[in-house]
Design an enzyme around this catalytic site. Structure first.
Site, mmCIF file in Angstrom:
data_model
loop_
_atom_site.group_PDB
_atom_site.id
_atom_site.type_symbol
_atom_site.label_atom_id
_atom_site.label_comp_id
_atom_site.label_asym_id
_atom_site.label_seq_id
_atom_site.Cartn_x
_atom_site.Cartn_y
_atom_site.Cartn_z
ATOM 1 N N GLU A 135 37.397 -17.616 12.691
ATOM 2 C CA GLU A 135 37.690 -16.997 13.983
ATOM 3 C C GLU A 135 38.229 -18.012 14.976
ATOM 4 O OE1 GLU A 135 34.890 -13.975 16.281
ATOM 5 O OE2 GLU A 135 34.454 -15.999 16.929
ATOM 6 N N TYR A 161 42.579 -13.206 20.724
ATOM 7 C CA TYR A 161 41.510 -13.230 19.720
ATOM 8 C C TYR A 161 42.150 -13.108 18.344
ATOM 9 C CZ TYR A 161 37.522 -11.979 16.883
ATOM 10 O OH TYR A 161 36.574 -11.970 15.898
#
Ligand code: GDP
Ligand code: MN
Length: 401
Positions: free
Chosen positions: A195, A108
């Site tokens: 992201e 992530y």
């Protein structure tokens, strides 16, 4: 403003961040074509402005072109309901068809603004693929947070920390290039969120942004013409779009009390008092500081278009704009728009008395409230289901039985 995954990937690719090869498909046959071009397997991904598509069936792998076409056919007809969309879901209108990657590890990585420190912050984790909210709940120790000083940018020691904490020693060059370029993109385009979830290590040990999400600060869109052009109008509610073009700030909700308010804070407080009084707002509407006859008329038009609306609550604070001017605006607007539902008005602030007099003397059927509490009570009296009637019908039913 949210960008689609394929748009976010386009931008990232301009900043030399590796992304899977792929193209957008608008029809099942496009998906067949793109799949043939890319080779197999391919992954088909619904392009909707929401996360959690994988779990909702919006990300599928196809091993042949025919399978890609069939999956596309099925996805195009679909309304995707994810953890973030609410029960109404979103319609799938575009698919991103990409060459499928073989994944060794899912990471992530994101950059966002930490409002408490007023700086960009990098958030990363070895546990990619699942939502970051889930990671922070289950494995808070596995989340890395690195605040960035905008005056100096991303520093080598911070990149080293990422390299070790994410086990990317072998990908040192790649991660440092990706992170520095993404930070540059974040600043260049006025992002509020950038992201990659997941950023993957492929089976050949390279890094690829498998999923990408970018949100741009709405207050900066005016100076990012190239971004403004990327706005996908089909993803917006038509009423909300019309309101936006008229300079109104409108969000549709599912209650039956239409709200017309000046100022975003007061609009939120209005929804709260309505709820507190037992009612349900049909919308959020901030008519802005001006509250001219035109904007008010547009507001009435959009609110009354919703057949659920049983009454309208106008709540005005005369700070920047005087109450008599707003009252005049309301009266002028009602000459051009026909409003068939009852209206409750609460005015306060500068020239409140004059404003209220104007409304009372207009000959139109307003209920004028003295304060916000009374107004909320009046409006919920109008919209509340008539309990007594129901009871009497129930009683009569019982007697009949
Ligand atoms: P999201 O659910 O909306 O976040 O969509 P993602 O693009 O993140 O995809 C969800 C999951 O599907 C990923 O975490 C991966 O596990 C899987 N996935 C997506 N693309 C590929 C791919 O090319 N190859 C493989 N093996 N899995 C993929
Ligand atoms: Mn994802």
């Amino acid at each position: 403003m949210k960008l689609h995954e394929y748009q976010a990937k386009e931008l990232m690719s301009q900043y030399e961040v590796p992304i899977p090869e792929g193209r957008v498909a608008y029809f099942p046959y496009d998906a067949w074509m793109v799949a043939m071009e890319l080779g197999f397997p391919v992954v088909l991904k619904a392009q909707v402005l929401t996360g959690g598509r994988g779990k909702a069936g919006g990300v599928k792998i196809a091993k042949t072109a025919d399978e890609a076409r069939d999956i596309a056919q099925e996805l195009f007809g679909k309304t995707l309901v994810t953890a973030q969309t609410g029960p109404q879901g979103v319609k799938v209108r575009k698919l991103l068809v990409e060459k499928a990657s073989s994944i060794k590890r899912e990471l992530y990585f994101s950059i966002t603004i930490d409002r408490t420190i007023g700086k960009p912050v990098v958030i990363a984790s070895k546990r990619g693929g699942m939502s970051i909210e889930e990671v922070s709940e289950l494995y808070p120790e596995d989340i890395i947070k690195i605040p960035i000083d905008p005056a100096v940018g991303f520093l080598p020691y911070q990149i080293r920390r990422l390299k070790y904490d994410l086990d990317l020693v072998e990908q040192e060059k790649e991660i440092s290039r990706i992170v520095s370029n993404l930070y540059k993109l974040f600043i260049d385009k006025d992002c509020s969120l950038l992201e990659m979830n997941p950023l993957v290590v492929t089976d050949t040990n390279h890094l690829v942004a498998l999923d990408a999400k970018i949100e741009i600060d709405d207050n900066a869109i005016f100076r990012r013409k190239e971004i403004a052009k990327m706005r996908d109008l089909t993803e917006y509610d038509p009423d909300e779009l019309e309101a936006r073009f008229a300079g109104l700030n409108f969000i549709k909700l599912d209650g039956d009390i239409g709200c017309m308010v000046n100022g975003a804070g007061l609009a939120m407080a209005t929804m709260d008092v309505i709820k507190f009084a037992g009612g349900n707002p049909a919308n959020f509407l901030d008519v802005g500081g001006e509250a001219t006859p035109d904007t008010i008329a547009k507001g009435f038009e959009i609110i009354t278009r919703d057949p659920k609306v049983k009454a309208i609550f106008i709540n005005i604070f005369g700070g920047i704009v005087r109450c008599d001017k707003v009252a005049n605006g309301i009266l002028q607007a009602l000459k051009t728009v026909e409003v068939k539902v009852p209206i409750v008005v609460r005015l306060t602030g500068m020239n409140k008395e004059e404003g209220m007099e104007m409304l009372k003397n207009s000959g139109l059927a307003f209920s004028v409230a003295q304060d916000i509490k009374e107004a909320a009570h009046m409006i919920t009296q109008i919209t509340k289901p008539k309990k007594e009637e129901n009871q009497t019908t129930k009683e009569t039913n019982k007697k009949e039985k």
